[in-house]
Motif scaffolding. Structure first.
Motif, PDB file in Angstrom:
ATOM      1  N   LYS A 151       0.863  -1.180   0.000  1.00  0.00           N
ATOM      2  CA  LYS A 151       0.000   0.000   0.000  1.00  0.00           C
ATOM      3  C   LYS A 151       0.899   1.228   0.000  1.00  0.00           C
ATOM      4  CE  LYS A 151      -3.561   2.392   2.534  1.00  0.00           C
ATOM      5  NZ  LYS A 151      -4.099   2.616   3.854  1.00  0.00           N
ATOM      6  N   ASN A 152       0.635   2.141  -0.935  1.00  0.00           N
ATOM      7  CA  ASN A 152       1.436   3.352  -1.040  1.00  0.00           C
ATOM      8  C   ASN A 152       1.121   4.271   0.143  1.00  0.00           C
ATOM      9  OD1 ASN A 152       2.351   6.045  -1.857  1.00  0.00           O
ATOM     10  ND2 ASN A 152       2.689   5.104  -3.852  1.00  0.00           N
ATOM     11  N   ASP A 161      -0.336   8.040  -1.376  1.00  0.00           N
ATOM     12  CA  ASP A 161      -1.648   8.216  -2.004  1.00  0.00           C
ATOM     13  C   ASP A 161      -2.616   7.053  -1.781  1.00  0.00           C
ATOM     14  OD1 ASP A 161      -0.661   6.265  -3.712  1.00  0.00           O
ATOM     15  OD2 ASP A 161      -0.240   7.655  -5.347  1.00  0.00           O
ATOM     16  N   ARG A 221      -2.648   3.978  -2.921  1.00  0.00           N
ATOM     17  CA  ARG A 221      -2.806   2.960  -3.961  1.00  0.00           C
ATOM     18  C   ARG A 221      -2.346   1.606  -3.439  1.00  0.00           C
ATOM     19  NH1 ARG A 221       0.818   3.935  -8.469  1.00  0.00           N
ATOM     20  NH2 ARG A 221       1.983   5.156  -6.975  1.00  0.00           N
TER      21      ARG A 221
END
Length: 187
Positions: free
Chosen positions: A44-45, A48, A50
Protein backbone atom coordinates in the motif's frame (compact mmCIF):
# COMPACT_ATOMS: atom_id res chain seq x y z
CA UNK A 1 19.20 2.28 3.70
CA UNK A 2 19.51 -1.48 4.27
CA UNK A 3 18.61 -3.84 1.46
CA UNK A 4 16.73 -7.03 2.31
CA UNK A 5 15.96 -10.15 0.28
CA UNK A 6 12.49 -10.53 -1.21
CA UNK A 7 11.68 -13.49 1.07
CA UNK A 8 12.45 -11.42 4.22
CA UNK A 9 9.56 -8.97 3.67
CA UNK A 10 7.09 -9.02 6.58
CA UNK A 11 3.76 -7.22 7.08
CA UNK A 12 4.40 -3.71 8.40
CA UNK A 13 7.77 -3.31 6.65
CA UNK A 14 8.15 -0.04 4.76
CA UNK A 15 9.90 -0.43 1.40
CA UNK A 16 11.16 1.88 -1.29
CA UNK A 17 9.82 0.35 -4.51
CA UNK A 18 9.27 1.85 -7.97
CA UNK A 19 10.18 5.33 -6.73
CA UNK A 20 7.60 5.39 -3.90
CA UNK A 21 7.22 4.42 -0.27
CA UNK A 22 5.11 1.30 0.25
CA UNK A 23 4.08 -0.60 3.37
CA UNK A 24 3.69 -4.39 3.18
CA UNK A 25 0.10 -5.21 4.17
CA UNK A 26 0.04 -8.99 3.55
CA UNK A 27 2.73 -11.47 2.58
CA UNK A 28 2.43 -15.10 1.58
CA UNK A 29 5.22 -17.41 0.56
CA UNK A 30 4.47 -19.57 -2.48
CA UNK A 31 6.37 -22.66 -3.58
CA UNK A 32 5.05 -23.64 -7.01
CA UNK A 33 5.66 -27.15 -8.32
CA UNK A 34 7.74 -25.72 -11.14
CA UNK A 35 10.22 -22.86 -10.73
CA UNK A 36 11.58 -21.13 -7.67
CA UNK A 37 9.73 -20.01 -4.57
CA UNK A 38 8.61 -16.40 -4.23
CA UNK A 39 6.85 -14.07 -1.80
CA UNK A 40 3.50 -12.65 -2.94
CA UNK A 41 3.30 -9.24 -1.24
CA UNK A 42 0.36 -6.82 -1.09
CA UNK A 43 1.75 -3.28 -0.88
CA UNK A 44 0.00 0.00 0.00
CA UNK A 45 1.44 3.35 -1.04
CA UNK A 46 1.98 5.58 2.00
CA UNK A 47 1.48 8.83 0.08
CA UNK A 48 -1.65 8.22 -2.00
CA UNK A 49 -3.11 4.92 -0.70
CA UNK A 50 -2.81 2.96 -3.96
CA UNK A 51 -2.50 -0.83 -3.61
CA UNK A 52 -0.20 -3.12 -5.54
CA UNK A 53 0.40 -6.88 -5.61
CA UNK A 54 4.00 -7.76 -6.31
CA UNK A 55 6.07 -10.96 -6.47
CA UNK A 56 9.55 -10.97 -4.96
CA UNK A 57 11.97 -13.84 -5.42
CA UNK A 58 14.59 -14.53 -2.76
CA UNK A 59 17.29 -13.13 -5.09
CA UNK A 60 15.43 -9.79 -5.45
CA UNK A 61 16.75 -7.00 -3.24
CA UNK A 62 14.49 -4.25 -1.93
CA UNK A 63 15.34 -1.24 0.19
CA UNK A 64 13.80 -1.26 3.64
CA UNK A 65 13.01 2.22 4.96
CA UNK A 66 13.07 3.17 8.63
CA UNK A 67 10.47 5.71 9.65
CA UNK A 68 11.00 7.99 12.64
CA UNK A 69 8.18 7.76 15.17
CA UNK A 70 7.26 10.68 17.41
CA UNK A 71 4.55 10.84 20.05
CA UNK A 72 2.54 14.01 19.57
CA UNK A 73 -0.55 15.47 21.22
CA UNK A 74 -3.71 16.34 19.26
CA UNK A 75 -4.74 19.96 19.86
CA UNK A 76 -7.62 20.91 17.52
CA UNK A 77 -9.16 20.63 14.03
CA UNK A 78 -9.64 23.61 11.74
CA UNK A 79 -10.75 23.65 8.07
CA UNK A 80 -10.07 19.93 7.56
CA UNK A 81 -6.58 20.17 9.07
CA UNK A 82 -5.55 18.50 12.34
CA UNK A 83 -3.02 20.30 14.56
CA UNK A 84 -0.59 18.24 16.65
CA UNK A 85 2.09 19.35 19.09
CA UNK A 86 5.42 17.67 19.90
CA UNK A 87 5.50 17.21 23.69
CA UNK A 88 9.28 17.74 23.94
CA UNK A 89 9.91 20.67 21.58
CA UNK A 90 6.38 22.16 21.58
CA UNK A 91 6.58 22.44 17.76
CA UNK A 92 3.19 22.28 16.04
CA UNK A 93 2.38 20.46 12.80
CA UNK A 94 -0.77 20.51 10.66
CA UNK A 95 -1.87 17.35 8.83
CA UNK A 96 -4.94 16.72 6.64
CA UNK A 97 -7.82 15.02 8.51
CA UNK A 98 -8.23 12.43 5.71
CA UNK A 99 -4.84 10.95 6.71
CA UNK A 100 -6.74 9.13 9.51
CA UNK A 101 -9.50 7.90 7.19
CA UNK A 102 -12.38 6.16 8.95
CA UNK A 103 -10.52 6.22 12.30
CA UNK A 104 -10.96 10.03 12.50
CA UNK A 105 -13.98 9.96 14.91
CA UNK A 106 -11.84 8.21 17.56
CA UNK A 107 -9.34 11.11 17.74
CA UNK A 108 -10.10 13.00 20.96
CA UNK A 109 -8.87 16.38 22.29
CA UNK A 110 -5.54 16.03 24.10
CA UNK A 111 -4.99 12.46 22.86
CA UNK A 112 -1.38 11.37 22.33
CA UNK A 113 -0.82 9.71 18.94
CA UNK A 114 2.23 8.33 17.15
CA UNK A 115 3.16 10.09 13.90
CA UNK A 116 5.58 8.40 11.51
CA UNK A 117 7.99 10.63 9.60
CA UNK A 118 10.14 10.01 6.54
CA UNK A 119 12.66 12.80 6.88
CA UNK A 120 10.44 15.86 7.49
CA UNK A 121 7.35 14.40 5.77
CA UNK A 122 4.59 13.00 8.03
CA UNK A 123 3.20 9.83 6.43
CA UNK A 124 1.01 8.09 8.99
CA UNK A 125 -0.86 8.74 12.24
CA UNK A 126 -1.42 5.83 14.64
CA UNK A 127 -4.10 6.14 17.30
CA UNK A 128 -3.92 4.28 20.63
CA UNK A 129 -5.29 0.77 20.17
CA UNK A 130 -8.06 1.26 22.74
CA UNK A 131 -10.18 4.39 23.24
CA UNK A 132 -12.91 5.11 25.82
CA UNK A 133 -16.25 6.23 24.36
CA UNK A 134 -19.72 6.87 25.80
CA UNK A 135 -22.84 5.11 24.47
CA UNK A 136 -25.51 7.71 23.60
CA UNK A 137 -28.13 5.36 22.15
CA UNK A 138 -28.80 1.63 22.45
CA UNK A 139 -31.66 -0.77 23.11
CA UNK A 140 -32.57 -1.29 26.79
CA UNK A 141 -31.30 -4.34 28.66
CA UNK A 142 -33.70 -7.29 28.31
CA UNK A 143 -33.80 -9.59 31.32
CA UNK A 144 -33.03 -13.21 30.54
CA UNK A 145 -31.30 -12.43 27.25
CA UNK A 146 -28.04 -14.24 27.94
CA UNK A 147 -27.25 -15.93 24.65
CA UNK A 148 -23.49 -16.40 24.36
CA UNK A 149 -22.89 -14.32 21.25
CA UNK A 150 -25.87 -12.01 20.96
CA UNK A 151 -24.89 -8.40 20.35
CA UNK A 152 -26.98 -5.27 19.90
CA UNK A 153 -26.19 -2.06 17.97
CA UNK A 154 -25.08 1.04 19.88
CA UNK A 155 -24.35 4.63 18.80
CA UNK A 156 -21.29 6.22 20.40
CA UNK A 157 -20.78 9.90 21.31
CA UNK A 158 -18.48 10.28 18.27
CA UNK A 159 -21.18 9.08 15.82
CA UNK A 160 -19.71 5.60 15.23
CA UNK A 161 -21.99 2.54 15.43
CA UNK A 162 -20.61 -0.57 17.14
CA UNK A 163 -22.08 -3.87 18.33
CA UNK A 164 -22.11 -4.29 22.14
CA UNK A 165 -23.13 -7.15 24.47
CA UNK A 166 -26.72 -7.07 25.79
CA UNK A 167 -25.68 -6.14 29.36
CA UNK A 168 -24.20 -2.76 28.29
CA UNK A 169 -26.67 0.10 28.63
CA UNK A 170 -27.09 3.70 27.51
CA UNK A 171 -24.79 6.41 29.01
CA UNK A 172 -22.15 3.80 29.92
CA UNK A 173 -18.48 4.22 29.03
CA UNK A 174 -16.96 1.41 26.97
CA UNK A 175 -13.53 0.75 25.51
CA UNK A 176 -13.43 0.36 21.71
CA UNK A 177 -10.60 -1.15 19.63
CA UNK A 178 -9.63 1.53 17.06
CA UNK A 179 -8.24 -1.02 14.57
CA UNK A 180 -11.30 -3.29 14.35
CA UNK A 181 -14.03 -0.82 15.52
CA UNK A 182 -15.27 -3.46 17.98
CA UNK A 183 -16.33 -3.39 21.61
CA UNK A 184 -13.45 -4.49 23.86
CA UNK A 185 -14.70 -4.06 27.44
CA UNK A 186 -16.51 -1.81 29.89
CA UNK A 187 -14.56 1.23 31.04
Amino acid sequence: MPKINGNEIRPGNVLEHEGGLWVAVKTSHVKPGKGGAFAQVELKNLRDGRKLNERFRSADKVEQVRLDQKDQQFLFESDGMLTFMDSQTFDQIELPADLLGDRRPFLQDGMTVTIEYYGEEALNVTLPQKVTCKIVETEPVVKGQTAANSFKPALLDNGVRVMVPPFVGQDEDIIVNTETFEYAERA
